[in-house]
Design a protein around this motif. Structure first.
Motif, PDB file in Angstrom:
ATOM      1  N   TYR A 551      40.372  48.103  30.437  1.00  0.00           N
ATOM      2  CA  TYR A 551      40.540  46.724  30.008  1.00  0.00           C
ATOM      3  C   TYR A 551      41.271  46.692  28.683  1.00  0.00           C
ATOM      4  O   TYR A 551      41.183  47.620  27.888  1.00  0.00           O
ATOM      5  CB  TYR A 551      39.178  46.038  29.857  1.00  0.00           C
ATOM      6  CG  TYR A 551      38.373  46.104  31.129  1.00  0.00           C
ATOM      7  CD1 TYR A 551      38.532  45.133  32.101  1.00  0.00           C
ATOM      8  CD2 TYR A 551      37.500  47.162  31.364  1.00  0.00           C
ATOM      9  CE1 TYR A 551      37.827  45.201  33.292  1.00  0.00           C
ATOM     10  CE2 TYR A 551      36.795  47.245  32.550  1.00  0.00           C
ATOM     11  CZ  TYR A 551      36.961  46.270  33.515  1.00  0.00           C
ATOM     12  OH  TYR A 551      36.281  46.351  34.691  1.00  0.00           O
ATOM     13  N   LYS A 632      50.121  38.614  31.863  1.00  0.00           N
ATOM     14  CA  LYS A 632      50.411  37.955  33.148  1.00  0.00           C
ATOM     15  C   LYS A 632      49.226  37.049  33.446  1.00  0.00           C
ATOM     16  O   LYS A 632      48.068  37.465  33.298  1.00  0.00           O
ATOM     17  CB  LYS A 632      50.536  39.002  34.252  1.00  0.00           C
ATOM     18  CG  LYS A 632      51.478  40.140  33.931  1.00  0.00           C
ATOM     19  CD  LYS A 632      52.836  39.850  34.457  1.00  0.00           C
ATOM     20  CE  LYS A 632      53.783  40.992  34.130  1.00  0.00           C
ATOM     21  NZ  LYS A 632      55.147  40.704  34.533  1.00  0.00           N
ATOM     22  N   LEU A 634      46.479  35.111  35.570  1.00  0.00           N
ATOM     23  CA  LEU A 634      45.769  35.380  36.815  1.00  0.00           C
ATOM     24  C   LEU A 634      46.018  34.232  37.781  1.00  0.00           C
ATOM     25  O   LEU A 634      46.260  33.105  37.366  1.00  0.00           O
ATOM     26  CB  LEU A 634      44.272  35.499  36.538  1.00  0.00           C
ATOM     27  CG  LEU A 634      43.849  36.730  35.746  1.00  0.00           C
ATOM     28  CD1 LEU A 634      42.360  36.704  35.482  1.00  0.00           C
ATOM     29  CD2 LEU A 634      44.218  38.010  36.482  1.00  0.00           C
ATOM     30  N   SER A 635      45.970  34.542  39.068  1.00  0.00           N
ATOM     31  CA  SER A 635      46.192  33.500  40.059  1.00  0.00           C
ATOM     32  C   SER A 635      44.984  32.569  40.102  1.00  0.00           C
ATOM     33  O   SER A 635      43.960  32.828  39.486  1.00  0.00           O
ATOM     34  CB  SER A 635      46.388  34.126  41.429  1.00  0.00           C
ATOM     35  OG  SER A 635      45.135  34.564  41.906  1.00  0.00           O
ATOM     36  N   LYS A 636      45.134  31.503  40.838  1.00  0.00           N
ATOM     37  CA  LYS A 636      44.050  30.516  40.968  1.00  0.00           C
ATOM     38  C   LYS A 636      42.775  31.154  41.492  1.00  0.00           C
ATOM     39  O   LYS A 636      41.674  30.703  41.195  1.00  0.00           O
ATOM     40  CB  LYS A 636      44.486  29.418  41.938  1.00  0.00           C
ATOM     41  CG  LYS A 636      45.211  28.293  41.254  1.00  0.00           C
ATOM     42  CD  LYS A 636      44.857  26.986  41.901  1.00  0.00           C
ATOM     43  CE  LYS A 636      45.006  25.867  40.900  1.00  0.00           C
ATOM     44  NZ  LYS A 636      45.705  24.736  41.425  1.00  0.00           N
ATOM     45  N   HIS A 638      41.418  33.775  40.705  1.00  0.00           N
ATOM     46  CA  HIS A 638      40.608  34.410  39.677  1.00  0.00           C
ATOM     47  C   HIS A 638      40.521  33.593  38.396  1.00  0.00           C
ATOM     48  O   HIS A 638      39.854  34.003  37.454  1.00  0.00           O
ATOM     49  CB  HIS A 638      41.174  35.799  39.335  1.00  0.00           C
ATOM     50  CG  HIS A 638      41.028  36.772  40.456  1.00  0.00           C
ATOM     51  ND1 HIS A 638      42.089  37.436  40.990  1.00  0.00           N
ATOM     52  CD2 HIS A 638      39.948  37.154  41.154  1.00  0.00           C
ATOM     53  CE1 HIS A 638      41.669  38.210  41.983  1.00  0.00           C
ATOM     54  NE2 HIS A 638      40.368  38.052  42.103  1.00  0.00           N
ATOM     55  N   PHE A 644      37.997  36.948  31.558  1.00  0.00           N
ATOM     56  CA  PHE A 644      39.353  37.481  31.439  1.00  0.00           C
ATOM     57  C   PHE A 644      40.348  36.366  31.188  1.00  0.00           C
ATOM     58  O   PHE A 644      40.281  35.314  31.803  1.00  0.00           O
ATOM     59  CB  PHE A 644      39.748  38.227  32.713  1.00  0.00           C
ATOM     60  CG  PHE A 644      38.747  39.264  33.105  1.00  0.00           C
ATOM     61  CD1 PHE A 644      38.558  40.379  32.314  1.00  0.00           C
ATOM     62  CD2 PHE A 644      37.963  39.099  34.222  1.00  0.00           C
ATOM     63  CE1 PHE A 644      37.614  41.326  32.647  1.00  0.00           C
ATOM     64  CE2 PHE A 644      37.023  40.043  34.571  1.00  0.00           C
ATOM     65  CZ  PHE A 644      36.841  41.160  33.785  1.00  0.00           C
ATOM     66  N   ALA A 647      45.993  39.373  32.848  1.00  0.00           N
ATOM     67  CA  ALA A 647      46.053  40.769  33.236  1.00  0.00           C
ATOM     68  C   ALA A 647      47.363  41.336  32.715  1.00  0.00           C
ATOM     69  O   ALA A 647      48.254  40.596  32.312  1.00  0.00           O
ATOM     70  CB  ALA A 647      45.973  40.903  34.750  1.00  0.00           C
ATOM     71  N   THR A 648      47.435  42.655  32.706  1.00  0.00           N
ATOM     72  CA  THR A 648      48.677  43.278  32.270  1.00  0.00           C
ATOM     73  C   THR A 648      48.900  44.529  33.112  1.00  0.00           C
ATOM     74  O   THR A 648      47.992  44.965  33.830  1.00  0.00           O
ATOM     75  CB  THR A 648      48.621  43.644  30.778  1.00  0.00           C
ATOM     76  OG1 THR A 648      49.916  44.105  30.378  1.00  0.00           O
ATOM     77  CG2 THR A 648      47.593  44.719  30.504  1.00  0.00           C
ATOM     78  N   ILE A 649      50.093  45.065  33.042  1.00  0.00           N
ATOM     79  CA  ILE A 649      50.395  46.263  33.820  1.00  0.00           C
ATOM     80  C   ILE A 649      50.531  47.437  32.863  1.00  0.00           C
ATOM     81  O   ILE A 649      51.287  47.385  31.896  1.00  0.00           O
ATOM     82  CB  ILE A 649      51.653  46.050  34.664  1.00  0.00           C
ATOM     83  CG1 ILE A 649      51.349  44.983  35.719  1.00  0.00           C
ATOM     84  CG2 ILE A 649      52.091  47.339  35.331  1.00  0.00           C
ATOM     85  CD1 ILE A 649      52.531  44.499  36.477  1.00  0.00           C
ATOM     86  N   THR A 654      49.294  50.660  36.981  1.00  0.00           N
ATOM     87  CA  THR A 654      48.111  49.952  37.457  1.00  0.00           C
ATOM     88  C   THR A 654      47.885  48.698  36.618  1.00  0.00           C
ATOM     89  O   THR A 654      48.443  48.529  35.538  1.00  0.00           O
ATOM     90  CB  THR A 654      46.854  50.831  37.377  1.00  0.00           C
ATOM     91  OG1 THR A 654      46.718  51.291  36.043  1.00  0.00           O
ATOM     92  CG2 THR A 654      46.930  51.994  38.321  1.00  0.00           C
ATOM     93  N   VAL A 655      47.039  47.839  37.174  1.00  0.00           N
ATOM     94  CA  VAL A 655      46.762  46.569  36.526  1.00  0.00           C
ATOM     95  C   VAL A 655      45.517  46.720  35.660  1.00  0.00           C
ATOM     96  O   VAL A 655      44.552  47.361  36.067  1.00  0.00           O
ATOM     97  CB  VAL A 655      46.532  45.483  37.598  1.00  0.00           C
ATOM     98  CG1 VAL A 655      46.154  44.158  36.961  1.00  0.00           C
ATOM     99  CG2 VAL A 655      47.763  45.329  38.472  1.00  0.00           C
ATOM    100  N   ALA A 656      45.561  46.162  34.455  1.00  0.00           N
ATOM    101  CA  ALA A 656      44.357  46.128  33.615  1.00  0.00           C
ATOM    102  C   ALA A 656      44.088  44.683  33.229  1.00  0.00           C
ATOM    103  O   ALA A 656      45.014  43.910  32.999  1.00  0.00           O
ATOM    104  CB  ALA A 656      44.552  46.972  32.359  1.00  0.00           C
ATOM    105  N   LEU A 657      42.826  44.325  33.181  1.00  0.00           N
ATOM    106  CA  LEU A 657      42.472  42.949  32.830  1.00  0.00           C
ATOM    107  C   LEU A 657      42.386  42.809  31.314  1.00  0.00           C
ATOM    108  O   LEU A 657      42.024  43.747  30.609  1.00  0.00           O
ATOM    109  CB  LEU A 657      41.131  42.606  33.464  1.00  0.00           C
ATOM    110  CG  LEU A 657      41.214  42.423  34.980  1.00  0.00           C
ATOM    111  CD1 LEU A 657      39.885  42.714  35.636  1.00  0.00           C
ATOM    112  CD2 LEU A 657      41.695  41.033  35.332  1.00  0.00           C
TER     113      LEU A 657
END
Lengths: 678, 166
Positions: A551, A632, A634-636, A638, A644, A647-649, A654-657
């Motif tokens: 995270y 980035k 989060l979509s609806k 989440h 959170f 999120a980021t890459i 990989t994705v991290a929140l």
């Protein structure tokens, strides 16, 4: 290549001029005798009129004309800049704005404003402005005597780069020709030899002798948009039959030409033709210096996205380089890291806008509020040059309007009450912006009555937000005013008191990853402070690990990192407090918050984060390090998970929140309160 | 249901456990091999993960949750179907976990029937229709409704989390 719609360009310019006009008028109100202000007001009006007429906004031009006339009289000292005149002019500015936005709609009210203007000037018998053009005549008393001259000689040369920018001399000549019968002579004396001719440079000048009854400003208007760097002279010809004498007349390229001001007539002199040629060929410094350009905001957003992707790719490269032993690869990776972080900063810098652009809008708001509520208000702004992300500034406008309205309407008392309380009758509202670490703090301060704790408490209990006789700290009580449907105004005015607004303010600010603090002291006034991150797109983050998940914590929120003492670890429940240099800080075991199933690890770390006044410790398994975080949304699916903020890459793809520190702090503080209650 | 149009449906067929499913091929953006999945703590099981699709953070949905299926670990046949779905009227890119992706095929509209109200293991509102091919059945899930229901459920979970927090 696509050319922007000239009408749209005009609108944009006009909007800027109108803003300039408005702030000029407001300054003038404070300072009615300031010549600079009067002149700049006049110039703004004049330019709007001139370019409005040019782009077919005839209604605008006709309307502005009378105001220009009025301010011309002010300029000449024939009439004073009374508050009444300024009030009418402000209304007129709004009207012009409407006219420009929608020229076909022909909004009503223009006539009423003009009538008001005439009343203010004590001059109900205004002659038809279009026919007599009083402003022009008044403006140029020196040429007024020659205005009857029917013959003019115009000489002009275009700047070297004018063809590149699309100026068409043929159109100019036709425009002049339309003014009256004329003879046009081309001045070819500066033509270079054929082999060094640059086809994009206008070497030829023109001399036009024209019969023209109108004042010379009509001629000036032809060149209105070309003044920068061009040579232009307009002079009356006493003798119509005078031969086209080769008198070299030159106006020095006016580096700081104020567009609407008529080009000054420089006494005739005869420079060497060679000097003229040089003059024409050399780049005009004014043109070179005009280094700002308009860019579509969408393109900037696109650029930011690309830079974000580049930063992610670069982080991956760095990670790979660190695992390899290839020195060359490492060098390149380091260099790229430097370049991309430079590019990131530059790109973010492009998006930064001084907040002063926003502040100036509120002067008008306070001015109008002051009039409507009958309260005398001094409005002080500071920190106008503090820069914030463009998107942020746009989204801050509405919340700040609400806060300022609240300060003026609820905060400041009436003059009588102020005097009774031993305060000056004139209330003060301050709007200031300062950098505070990686944040910007914007505060709205009034010297009014302050928040009324009892009333807020009563209202909160009534609305069921607070249990009767529940004890909560003051800071939390003040936060009640941001609850939906909360308003302590006894009377609902047209301005505020409907209970919509403050909750929207809070939501908007939180949406920008910011927070609101309220401080108040009875009788002294209150301060609302908005704390906002500098940018929305990229932040520095601290990467931590909880169980198997990684995270990111916004680095700006991190205060310090400590090791979790072993003793505390043992008695897991109940005492969730750390002693940080004498002050109790609640902590959250992120393993529990996230329901991590991985086995507990020894040597847990605590990251102390803060938000506003509150602090909370986040217990994590490992602190990995710092990284650049491209945020980035989060979509609806989440967006309703509050822990959170996005999120980021990571470097490995990989994705991290990203942890929402404000929410976690609030969550931690609720622990504290439960602890106290128990 | 009424959304089943005349003509043929161009569909991507995929397998979830023992059942064959079909989704509109034109809504499919790409099909990925399994990528690292980031778990979202406290998120509902159905959308418990996030993946990186060409620099975008995309939620990963597991339809098996909604159809009450077993969820074994991914194997070499597991794929992620990246699709465009509408959530509350907003087009959203989401990934769907599939145990295996078969092919793109035409399903004759005439062969698609409404989901029977009884005799089905699944909640009927999640099934738009059932098609037939080669003697077997193909389930056409109502993705819009599945994701919408999910949105509502996440919201209620968040609300209860809020309540317990305060």
């Amino acid at each position: 290549m696509s050319f922007p719609d000239p009408t749209e360009t005009f609108r944009q310019e006009a909007r800027e001029l109108l803003d300039q006009l408005e702030s000029g008028l407001l300054d003038l109100e404070q300072n009615p005798a300031n010549d600079d202000l009067i002149n700049s007001t006049f110039r703004a009006l004049h330019t709007i009129k001139g370019s409005g007429a040019m782009f077919g906004f005839t209604a605008v031009a006709a309307f502005v004309h009378e105001f220009e006339t009025a301010f011309d009289q002010v300029r000449k000292g024939q009439s004073p800049a009374t508050p009444a005149l300024i009030a009418v002019a402000l209304d007129a500015k709004d009207h012009i704005h409407e006219l420009i936005q929608d020229p076909d709609a022909s909004p009503s009210g223009g006539e009423a404003i003009l009538v008001a203007l005439r009343n203010v000037l004590g001059n109900t018998d205004v002659p038809n402005p279009v026919l007599t053009k009083p402003s022009e005549r008044l403006r140029e008393p020196d040429t007024a005597s020659t205005a009857s001259e029917a013959l003019w000689r115009i000489r002009f040369r275009l700047p070297a780069d004018s063809l590149v920018y699309g100026t068409n001399p043929v159109l100019l000549l036709e425009e002049i020709r339309a003014l009256g019968p004329c003879t046009v002579v081309a001045l070819t004396d500066t033509l270079p030899p054929l082999d060094i001719i640059d086809p994009e440079v206008p070497y030829i000048g023109w001399q036009v002798d024209i019969e023209h009854e109108d004042p010379r400003s009509a001629i000036d208007d032809v060149f209105l948009f070309l003044k920068e760097g061009m040579e232009l002279s307009v002079e009356p010809l006493a003798d119509a039959t005078a031969p086209a004498a080769e008198t070299e007349v030159e106006i020095a390229p006016a580096a700081t030409t104020e567009v609407p001001a008529p080009a000054p007539l420089v006494p005739m002199h005869k420079p060497e033709p060679k000097a003229v040629a040089e003059k024409a060929a050399e780049k005009d410094p004014a043109v070179a210096a005009s280094s700002s350009m308009r860019v579509d905001a969408e393109r900037l957003d696109e650029l930011m996205d690309r830079v974000g992707e580049l930063v992610i790719a670069q982080a991956r490269l760095t990670q790979i380089a660190n695992m390899s032993s290839d020195a060359n690869l490492k060098t390149i990776a380091e260099e790229l890291e430097r370049l991309s972080s430079g590019l990131r900063d530059t790109t973010m810098g492009i998006r930064m806008v001084p907040i002063g652009t926003l502040f100036s809008r509120f002067r008008r708001l306070v001015h109008d509020l002051s009039r409507d509520l009958g309260k005398d208000i001094e409005f002080i702004t500071s920190g106008e040059d503090t820069e914030l992300d463009k998107t942020m500034i746009e989204r801050l406008a509405d919340p700040l309007v609400h806060l300022i309205r609240n300060s003026v309407d609820h905060g400041l008392e009436s003059a009588e009450r102020r005097l009774a309380a031993g305060k000056p009758a004139k209330g003060t509202v301050r709007l200031s912006a300062v950098y505070a670490g990686a944040e910007v703090a914007i505060s709205v301060t009034d010297d009014g009555a302050g928040l009324n704790a009892e009333r807020i408490r009563a209202k909160a209990e009534e609305a069921g937000l607070l249990a009767p006789d529940a004890k909560i700290p003051d800071a939390e009580l003040w936060q009640m005013i941001f609850a939906p449907g909360f308003s302590t105004a006894k009377e609902v005015t047209s301005l505020s008191g409907r209970g919509v607004g403050m909750d929207v303010v809070k939501r908007t600010i939180e949406g920008l990853r910011g927070s609101i603090d309220v401080t108040t002291s009875p009788g002294q006034g209150s301060t609302m402070t908005l704390r906002l991150p500098l940018t929305l797109a990229i932040i520095d983050g601290m990467l931590v690990r909880v169980g198997n998940g990684r995270y990111t914590i916004p680095l700006a929120a991190v205060e310090e990192c400590v090791e979790l003492p072993e003793g505390i670890e043992a008695n897991a429940r109940g005492r969730n407090f750390l002693d940080i240099r004498g002050s109790l800080v609640p902590f959250l075991r992120m393993r529990e918050v996230f329901g991590t199933k991985a086995p507990l690890e020894p040597h847990q770390k605590v990251v102390i984060v803060s938000s506003g006044e509150g602090r909370v410790g986040l217990v994590v398994d490992q602190i990995i390090g710092n990284n650049q975080t491209v945020i980035k949304q989060l979509s609806k699916l989440h967006s309703s998970i509050k822990s959170f903020s996005g999120a980021t890459i990571l470097g490995d793809g990989t994705v991290a929140l990203i942890l929402d520190t404000a929410h976690l702090v609030a969550f931690g503080q609720s622990y504290v309160d439960q602890g106290r209650a128990a | 249901m009424s959304q089943v149009q005349a003509g043929a449906m161009k569909a991507l067929t995929l397998r979830l456990q023992d059942e064959l499913f079909a989704v509109e091929a034109c809504d499919v953006r790409e099909i990925l091999d399994l990528v690292p999945i980031t778990e979202v703590p406290n998120a509902p099981e159905f959308v418990g993960g996030l993946i990186n699709v060409r620099g975008r953070v995309v939620p990963l949905a597991d339809l098996r949750v909604m159809f009450g299926m077993d969820r074994p670990e991914p194997d070499q046949d597991t794929r992620i179907v990246v699709m465009e779905v509408e959530i509350d009227g907003e087009p959203t890119v989401a990934g769907i976990l599939a145990d295996k992706v078969h092919d793109v095929t035409d399903i004759e509209a005439a062969s698609i029937e409404e989901a029977p109200k009884v005799g089905m293991r699944w909640r009927p509102e999640f099934v738009k229709g059932i098609g037939k091919r080669n003697g077997g059945f193909i389930i056409i899930p109502d993705l819009g409704r599945i994701f919408e229901t999910q949105g509502a459920r996440t919201a209620s979970i968040a609300a209860s989390e809020e309540r317990s927090a305060s």
